[in-house]
Design a protein around this motif. Structure first.
Motif, PDB file in Angstrom:
ATOM      1  N   SER A 192       0.816  -1.210   0.000  1.00 41.29           N
ATOM      2  CA  SER A 192       0.000   0.000   0.000  1.00 41.29           C
ATOM      3  C   SER A 192       0.850   1.262   0.000  1.00 41.29           C
ATOM      4  O   SER A 192       0.373   2.337  -0.378  1.00 41.29           O
ATOM      5  N   ALA A 193       2.127   1.152   0.407  1.00 41.26           N
ATOM      6  CA  ALA A 193       3.028   2.308   0.387  1.00 41.26           C
ATOM      7  C   ALA A 193       3.325   2.783  -1.025  1.00 41.26           C
ATOM      8  O   ALA A 193       3.812   3.906  -1.218  1.00 41.26           O
ATOM      9  N   LEU A 194       3.025   1.969  -2.037  1.00 41.77           N
ATOM     10  CA  LEU A 194       3.278   2.373  -3.427  1.00 41.77           C
ATOM     11  C   LEU A 194       2.543   3.652  -3.791  1.00 41.77           C
ATOM     12  O   LEU A 194       3.014   4.424  -4.629  1.00 41.77           O
ATOM     13  N   ALA A 195       1.388   3.879  -3.160  1.00 43.67           N
ATOM     14  CA  ALA A 195       0.618   5.086  -3.485  1.00 43.67           C
ATOM     15  C   ALA A 195       1.383   6.356  -3.158  1.00 43.67           C
ATOM     16  O   ALA A 195       1.154   7.408  -3.764  1.00 43.67           O
ATOM     17  N   ALA A 196       2.310   6.280  -2.190  1.00 48.42           N
ATOM     18  CA  ALA A 196       3.061   7.466  -1.785  1.00 48.42           C
ATOM     19  C   ALA A 196       4.306   7.697  -2.632  1.00 48.42           C
ATOM     20  O   ALA A 196       4.936   8.758  -2.508  1.00 48.42           O
ATOM     21  N   VAL A 197       4.684   6.747  -3.469  1.00 46.34           N
ATOM     22  CA  VAL A 197       5.941   6.868  -4.218  1.00 46.34           C
ATOM     23  C   VAL A 197       5.985   8.121  -5.086  1.00 46.34           C
ATOM     24  O   VAL A 197       6.966   8.881  -5.044  1.00 46.34           O
ATOM     25  N   PRO A 198       4.968   8.419  -5.906  1.00 48.03           N
ATOM     26  CA  PRO A 198       5.057   9.646  -6.724  1.00 48.03           C
ATOM     27  C   PRO A 198       5.234  10.898  -5.881  1.00 48.03           C
ATOM     28  O   PRO A 198       5.986  11.807  -6.260  1.00 48.03           O
ATOM     29  N   VAL A 199       4.548  10.959  -4.741  1.00 52.75           N
ATOM     30  CA  VAL A 199       4.666  12.132  -3.869  1.00 52.75           C
ATOM     31  C   VAL A 199       6.091  12.282  -3.367  1.00 52.75           C
ATOM     32  O   VAL A 199       6.686  13.368  -3.433  1.00 52.75           O
ATOM     33  N   LEU A 200       6.661  11.193  -2.871  1.00 54.33           N
ATOM     34  CA  LEU A 200       8.004  11.284  -2.286  1.00 54.33           C
ATOM     35  C   LEU A 200       9.074  11.514  -3.345  1.00 54.33           C
ATOM     36  O   LEU A 200      10.080  12.199  -3.076  1.00 54.33           O
ATOM     37  N   VAL A 201       8.878  10.982  -4.534  1.00 54.55           N
ATOM     38  CA  VAL A 201       9.845  11.230  -5.611  1.00 54.55           C
ATOM     39  C   VAL A 201       9.832  12.711  -5.982  1.00 54.55           C
ATOM     40  O   VAL A 201      10.897  13.335  -6.177  1.00 54.55           O
ATOM     41  N   VAL A 202       8.660  13.308  -6.066  1.00 56.73           N
ATOM     42  CA  VAL A 202       8.567  14.745  -6.350  1.00 56.73           C
ATOM     43  C   VAL A 202       9.206  15.550  -5.220  1.00 56.73           C
ATOM     44  O   VAL A 202       9.950  16.516  -5.464  1.00 56.73           O
ATOM     45  N   LEU A 203       8.944  15.161  -3.977  1.00 57.84           N
ATOM     46  CA  LEU A 203       9.540  15.870  -2.843  1.00 57.84           C
ATOM     47  C   LEU A 203      11.064  15.764  -2.861  1.00 57.84           C
ATOM     48  O   LEU A 203      11.761  16.710  -2.463  1.00 57.84           O
ATOM     49  N   ALA A 204      11.585  14.637  -3.318  1.00 56.89           N
ATOM     50  CA  ALA A 204      13.042  14.509  -3.432  1.00 56.89           C
ATOM     51  C   ALA A 204      13.589  15.536  -4.420  1.00 56.89           C
ATOM     52  O   ALA A 204      14.604  16.204  -4.148  1.00 56.89           O
TER      53      ALA A 204
END
Length: 534
Positions: A192-204
């Motif tokens: 379920s953590a996959l949903a946060a991947v785009p957000v965290l990649v952008v934040l990086a």
């Protein structure tokens, strides 16, 4: 200040360890403990492929210390494997479950330090203590942080990744790779953590961009936009590669040869979801686990909310459940903290870090088909505890006194439910004794009180005939409960004590509903099991 931090975490540790000692296995725990034992003994990925290995490797630390005996041959079913390990292999289930839960408890306490550190960098010491207090007294975090399950570890790793990305705004070379490793740990714990991947990649990328802008501010000409974009993209790429590496590493730790045989009844996933699964750069076992999860989404799950039994899911289930199961003072501080993060100029840069990931994860969870509990949104009290610290930056004369009063209200509400944290609900909804009227499953009754039931029956009802409808993974006979399922005999033969798990009461129909209606409640155990006289 160190004493206050230690004191808050110490009370949380006492609450979690006490809960871990007293509770019998919840529905999911035997599967994870049995899988952890197979990881240790067979280096095999055969069990529980629908969840990645890292959370079970954390549990395996405790299982290794308990050193349970594993019978051969291993059963095909993962649930049967877990129950056999606990109750039929000569192991002590009380001892084994405590050892399995202790590593998750330790990890939950460490995430408390992340909450404290994140809030201190944003607001200062007073805000950090506020955030840590909300975290340490959160009934949901205590309840699920004391179990050998995956929800708190996955949420905590995501919070850690976001905190490291916030720090990467100053030192991206150090913190971007570390943030990627924390994100990988979350992905290697729950899909379920996959949903946060785009957000965290952008934040990086945003953090690297910010670091470059600060570095150039006092060093001559401004870095051109193209080079800034390339650096931001490189930072996002490094984070992504680090996360992928951690996922692969967890599978290799379990089985260096990555032996994997897909289940015969592997669900077929088509369309956009199928394309996503095929494109993910993860081991085949991970991608097949996703297929199993998507297959589960198609099942007709039955749920219960505010007295209504329904099949499928309601989009507002999780917000409603959080409203019931969050202390009232905490809800007020969350709301005020979110306002502060958005409205106060010096906190505004932190808003995407604190709010974007939990909002996206919550929306994704609301779209799911299983309305089984706030454990699917346990990241909310973690992220919002940090956001709540922002209330101390509001220009309001009584902010410190009001915040202290609300934190005290939260602490009292949390301590009053000790040690029954799973069925907690706030005072507006009647407290833990009334939660079963509004929610079910992991919100109230997850099979955790079978041992307490055995003690109650021995103390108050010795020699009585017991009829039991138990929802859980425990084995009643092991705890000395000699009971019969009342649904297997004619109604006229059911005389004595009718004992029913509250989740079964909530969804009772047919024979069971008739039996309950013609009996009178005389006792309850742990706010999760009702005893009737018939």
């Amino acid at each position: 200040m160190p004493l206050l931090v230690v004191g808050l975490l110490a009370q949380m540790a006492v609450a979690m360890v006490t809960t871990a000692v007293q509770q019998t296995p919840t529905i999911d725990e035997p599967v994870y403990v049995g899988t952890a034992a197979v990881y240790l003994h067979d280096r095999s990925l055969r069990y529980n492929p629908e969840h990645p290995p890292l959370g079970k490797l954390v549990v395996a630390v405790g299982v290794a210390l308990a050193d349970p005996h594993v019978d051969r041959p291993l059963p095909d079913n993962q649930g049967v494997m877990g129950r056999h390990l606990l109750y039929k292999s000569g192991n002590d289930p009380w001892q084994l479950m405590l050892w399995a839960r202790l590593p998750v408890i330790a990890l939950t306490l460490l995430f408390g330090l992340v909450v404290f550190a994140f809030a201190r960098e944003l607001v200062g010491m007073a805000g950090a203590l506020t955030a840590l207090a909300l975290y340490a007294f959160s009934p949901d975090v205590i309840a699920h942080g004391s179990l050998a399950t995956l929800d708190v570890p996955a949420a905590g790793f995501l919070l850690t990744s976001v905190w490291l990305l916030w720090r990467a705004r100053v030192r991206p070379q150090l913190y971007v790779p570390l943030a990627g490793m924390a994100l990988g740990a979350a992905l290697a714990t729950k899909m379920s953590a996959l949903a946060a991947v785009p957000v965290l990649v952008v934040l990086a990328g945003v953090s690297v961009w910010r670091a470059g802008a600060v570095a150039q501010a006092g060093a001559g000409p401004v870095l051109d936009r193209r080079r800034a974009l390339l650096r931001a993209a490189a930072g996002a790429g490094i984070m992504t590669l680090a996360a992928i590496a951690v996922v692969w590493a967890t599978y290799l730790i379990v089985d260096p040869r990555l032996r994997w045989t897909p289940p015969q009844a592997m669900p077929t996933v088509q369309g956009l979801r199928g394309m996503l699964v095929d494109l993910l750069p993860f081991p085949e076992a991970y991608r097949d686990g996703m297929r199993i999860q998507f297959g589960m989404e198609r099942l007709p799950w039955q749920s219960f909310l505010f007295g209504r039994v329904y099949t499928g899911s309601l989009w507002y289930y999780l917000p409603a459940a959080l409203l019931v199961k969050t202390p009232l003072g905490m809800l007020v501080l969350w709301a005020a903290g979110v306002v502060a993060v958005v409205a106060v100029r010096r906190l505004r840069p932190a808003a995407p870090y604190l709010l974007a990931a939990p909002v996206v994860l919550l929306v994704a969870a609301m779209e799911g088909s299983r309305d089984f509990g706030t454990r699917y949104a346990v990241f909310v009290p973690m992220f919002f505890a940090v956001a709540a610290a922002g209330v101390l930056t509001l220009r309001w004369r009584w902010r410190f006194l009001t915040t202290a009063a609300l934190v005290l209200f939260v602490a009292i509400s949390s301590l009053r439910t000790f040690p029954y944290y799973l069925p907690y609900s706030n005072e507006a909804f009647g407290g833990p004794a009334k939660t079963h009227l509004r929610l079910h499953d992991a919100n109230v009754d997850w099979g955790q009180d079978l041992g307490r039931l055995a003690d109650r029956l021995r103390e108050r009802y010795p020699g009585e005939r017991i009829w039991l409808v138990y929802k859980g993974s425990g084995l009643p006979a092991y705890y000395g409960i000699d009971a019969t399922d009342p649904r297997t005999v004619p109604e006229r033969e059911v005389r004595g004590l009718l004992v029913v798990s509250d989740s079964s009461v909530a969804k009772a129909k047919g024979r069971l509903a008739e039996l309950i209606d013609s009996s009178r409640p005389i006792d309850e155990v742990g706010h999760s099991i009702t005893i009737y006289r018939r």
